[in-house]
Design a protein around this motif. Structure first.
Motif, PDB file in Angstrom:
ATOM      1  N   ASP A 100       0.857  -1.190   0.000  1.00 44.09           N
ATOM      2  CA  ASP A 100       0.000   0.000   0.000  1.00 44.09           C
ATOM      3  C   ASP A 100       0.887   1.231   0.000  1.00 44.09           C
ATOM      4  OD1 ASP A 100      -2.216   1.660   0.147  1.00 44.09           O
ATOM      5  OD2 ASP A 100      -2.330   1.549   2.318  1.00 44.09           O
ATOM      6  N   CYS A 101       1.602   1.458  -1.090  1.00 39.79           N
ATOM      7  CA  CYS A 101       2.544   2.561  -1.176  1.00 39.79           C
ATOM      8  C   CYS A 101       1.771   3.862  -1.387  1.00 39.79           C
ATOM      9  CB  CYS A 101       3.516   2.316  -2.337  1.00 39.79           C
ATOM     10  SG  CYS A 101       4.970   3.365  -2.288  1.00 39.79           S
ATOM     11  N   SER A 102       1.926   4.793  -0.449  1.00 37.58           N
ATOM     12  CA  SER A 102       1.197   6.057  -0.563  1.00 37.58           C
ATOM     13  C   SER A 102       1.945   7.158   0.173  1.00 37.58           C
ATOM     14  CB  SER A 102      -0.213   5.911   0.006  1.00 37.58           C
ATOM     15  OG  SER A 102      -0.152   5.607   1.387  1.00 37.58           O
ATOM     16  N   VAL A 103       1.623   8.391  -0.180  1.00 37.07           N
ATOM     17  CA  VAL A 103       2.120   9.576   0.512  1.00 37.07           C
ATOM     18  C   VAL A 103       0.938  10.506   0.714  1.00 37.07           C
ATOM     19  CG1 VAL A 103       4.475   9.433  -0.401  1.00 37.07           C
ATOM     20  CG2 VAL A 103       2.778  10.787  -1.627  1.00 37.07           C
ATOM     21  N   SER A 104       1.010  11.334   1.740  1.00 33.54           N
ATOM     22  CA  SER A 104      -0.044  12.330   1.928  1.00 33.54           C
ATOM     23  C   SER A 104       0.473  13.683   1.464  1.00 33.54           C
ATOM     24  CB  SER A 104      -0.501  12.372   3.389  1.00 33.54           C
ATOM     25  OG  SER A 104       0.565  12.695   4.240  1.00 33.54           O
ATOM     26  N   ALA A 105      -0.440  14.449   0.875  1.00 38.23           N
ATOM     27  CA  ALA A 105      -0.084  15.757   0.321  1.00 38.23           C
ATOM     28  C   ALA A 105      -1.193  16.744   0.647  1.00 38.23           C
ATOM     29  CB  ALA A 105       0.112  15.659  -1.183  1.00 38.23           C
ATOM     30  N   THR A 106      -0.801  18.003   0.817  1.00 38.33           N
ATOM     31  CA  THR A 106      -1.754  19.061   1.119  1.00 38.33           C
ATOM     32  C   THR A 106      -1.511  20.230   0.177  1.00 38.33           C
ATOM     33  OG1 THR A 106      -1.654  18.403   3.443  1.00 38.33           O
ATOM     34  CG2 THR A 106      -2.688  20.519   2.954  1.00 38.33           C
ATOM     35  N   GLY A 107      -2.559  20.658  -0.507  1.00 33.94           N
ATOM     36  CA  GLY A 107      -2.483  21.807  -1.399  1.00 33.94           C
ATOM     37  C   GLY A 107      -2.974  23.060  -0.706  1.00 33.94           C
ATOM     38  N   ASP A 108      -3.219  24.110  -1.487  1.00 35.38           N
ATOM     39  CA  ASP A 108      -3.661  25.395  -0.947  1.00 35.38           C
ATOM     40  C   ASP A 108      -5.000  25.318  -0.223  1.00 35.38           C
ATOM     41  OD1 ASP A 108      -1.403  26.601  -1.905  1.00 35.38           O
ATOM     42  OD2 ASP A 108      -2.375  27.517  -3.645  1.00 35.38           O
ATOM     43  N   ASP A 109      -5.839  24.370  -0.584  1.00 35.86           N
ATOM     44  CA  ASP A 109      -7.160  24.274   0.044  1.00 35.86           C
ATOM     45  C   ASP A 109      -7.095  23.700   1.455  1.00 35.86           C
ATOM     46  OD1 ASP A 109      -6.646  21.590  -0.445  1.00 35.86           O
ATOM     47  OD2 ASP A 109      -8.348  21.309  -1.804  1.00 35.86           O
ATOM     48  N   GLY A 110      -5.918  23.227   1.893  1.00 34.67           N
ATOM     49  CA  GLY A 110      -5.748  22.692   3.234  1.00 34.67           C
ATOM     50  C   GLY A 110      -6.226  21.255   3.395  1.00 34.67           C
ATOM     51  N   LYS A 111      -6.775  20.692   2.346  1.00 34.60           N
ATOM     52  CA  LYS A 111      -7.278  19.320   2.395  1.00 34.60           C
ATOM     53  C   LYS A 111      -6.109  18.354   2.165  1.00 34.60           C
ATOM     54  CE  LYS A 111     -10.542  16.264   0.111  1.00 34.60           C
ATOM     55  NZ  LYS A 111     -11.388  16.072  -1.045  1.00 34.60           N
ATOM     56  N   THR A 112      -5.977  17.368   3.051  1.00 32.58           N
ATOM     57  CA  THR A 112      -4.915  16.373   2.908  1.00 32.58           C
ATOM     58  C   THR A 112      -5.399  15.247   2.008  1.00 32.58           C
ATOM     59  OG1 THR A 112      -4.010  16.902   5.071  1.00 32.58           O
ATOM     60  CG2 THR A 112      -3.390  14.786   4.129  1.00 32.58           C
ATOM     61  N   GLU A 113      -4.631  14.992   0.975  1.00 31.24           N
ATOM     62  CA  GLU A 113      -4.938  13.933   0.005  1.00 31.24           C
ATOM     63  C   GLU A 113      -4.007  12.756   0.258  1.00 31.24           C
ATOM     64  OE1 GLU A 113      -7.118  14.364  -2.634  1.00 31.24           O
ATOM     65  OE2 GLU A 113      -7.572  16.463  -2.219  1.00 31.24           O
ATOM     66  N   VAL A 162       4.213  17.670   0.966  1.00 26.89           N
ATOM     67  CA  VAL A 162       4.148  16.215   0.864  1.00 26.89           C
ATOM     68  C   VAL A 162       4.889  15.625   2.060  1.00 26.89           C
ATOM     69  CG1 VAL A 162       4.722  14.207  -0.539  1.00 26.89           C
ATOM     70  CG2 VAL A 162       4.100  16.347  -1.660  1.00 26.89           C
ATOM     71  N   ASP A 163       4.208  14.752   2.793  1.00 24.40           N
ATOM     72  CA  ASP A 163       4.804  14.096   3.957  1.00 24.40           C
ATOM     73  C   ASP A 163       5.515  12.824   3.532  1.00 24.40           C
ATOM     74  OD1 ASP A 163       3.836  15.974   5.835  1.00 24.40           O
ATOM     75  OD2 ASP A 163       1.888  14.979   5.873  1.00 24.40           O
ATOM     76  N   LEU A 164       6.809  12.741   3.860  1.00 27.07           N
ATOM     77  CA  LEU A 164       7.608  11.570   3.517  1.00 27.07           C
ATOM     78  C   LEU A 164       8.335  11.068   4.749  1.00 27.07           C
ATOM     79  CD1 LEU A 164       9.192  12.825   0.184  1.00 27.07           C
ATOM     80  CD2 LEU A 164       7.230  11.324   0.449  1.00 27.07           C
ATOM     81  N   ILE A 165       8.518   9.766   4.826  1.00 28.90           N
ATOM     82  CA  ILE A 165       9.260   9.157   5.930  1.00 28.90           C
ATOM     83  C   ILE A 165      10.748   9.397   5.680  1.00 28.90           C
ATOM     84  CG2 ILE A 165       9.811   6.996   7.104  1.00 28.90           C
ATOM     85  CD1 ILE A 165       7.038   5.965   6.153  1.00 28.90           C
TER      86      ILE A 165
END
Length: 165
Positions: free
Chosen positions: A95-108, A141-144
């Motif tokens: 389940d390879c994934s990263v979380s990202a947040t744009g200008d709208d503040g919503k975390t994808e 983008v949140d990365l380990i």
């Protein structure tokens, strides 16, 4: 006279070797924090990339940073790659994934597969990563970067991307 020449030569060698050599720009400086294009400009580019504005010290490098790459496909869709430079890229292969947040503040949560070089994640167009990047001025983008719990938010100033929508 020979002794003077030998001593002078040794002194000259020591002086030359003790100075720090110009190693040229670092990889982070070469990539930079503004969009760069390969294979053309804007709509004709085969690849667009940008480096993160921040870097962190990790066990493997004093200047670990991230890179976003966007590759347009023939059908108009875009593949996004998130890479980590200076530290190994880690994700759960099932389940390879990263979380990202744009200008709208919503975390994808962007899901994809590890790149063939094992230094990042390739995110397919279905995850809408390009759309978040294209409509934002900044993306985090949140990365380990250490243990599984040590995440770093890498920030990108993505305004000015010149690829067709």
């Amino acid at each position: 006279m020979r002794h003077i020449i030998v001593l002078a030569s040794i002194g000259l060698l020591a002086a030359c070797s003790s100075g720090e050599k110009d190693k040229g720009p670092t990889q982070r400086e070469q990539i930079g924090q503004v969009w760069k294009y390969e294979g053309g400009e804007g709509a004709k580019a085969k690849l667009a990339y940008i480096g993160s504005t921040n870097a962190v010290q990790t066990m493997t490098a004093p200047d670990t940073f991230s890179v976003l790459l966007i590759q347009p496909m023939d059908n108009g869709e875009k593949i996004v790659r998130v890479k980590l430079v200076g530290a190994p890229f880690r994700c759960d292969l099932s389940d390879c994934s990263v979380s990202a947040t744009g200008d709208d503040g919503k975390t994808e949560l962007w899901k994809g597969r590890i790149t063939t070089t094992d230094d990042g994640i390739e995110i397919p167009p279905s995850q809408k990563a390009y759309e978040v990047i294209a409509k934002s001025k900044t993306v985090k983008v949140d990365l380990i970067t250490g243990t599984k719990d040590e995440k770093t938010a890498f920030q990108f100033n993505v305004a000015g991307l010149d690829l067709p929508k």
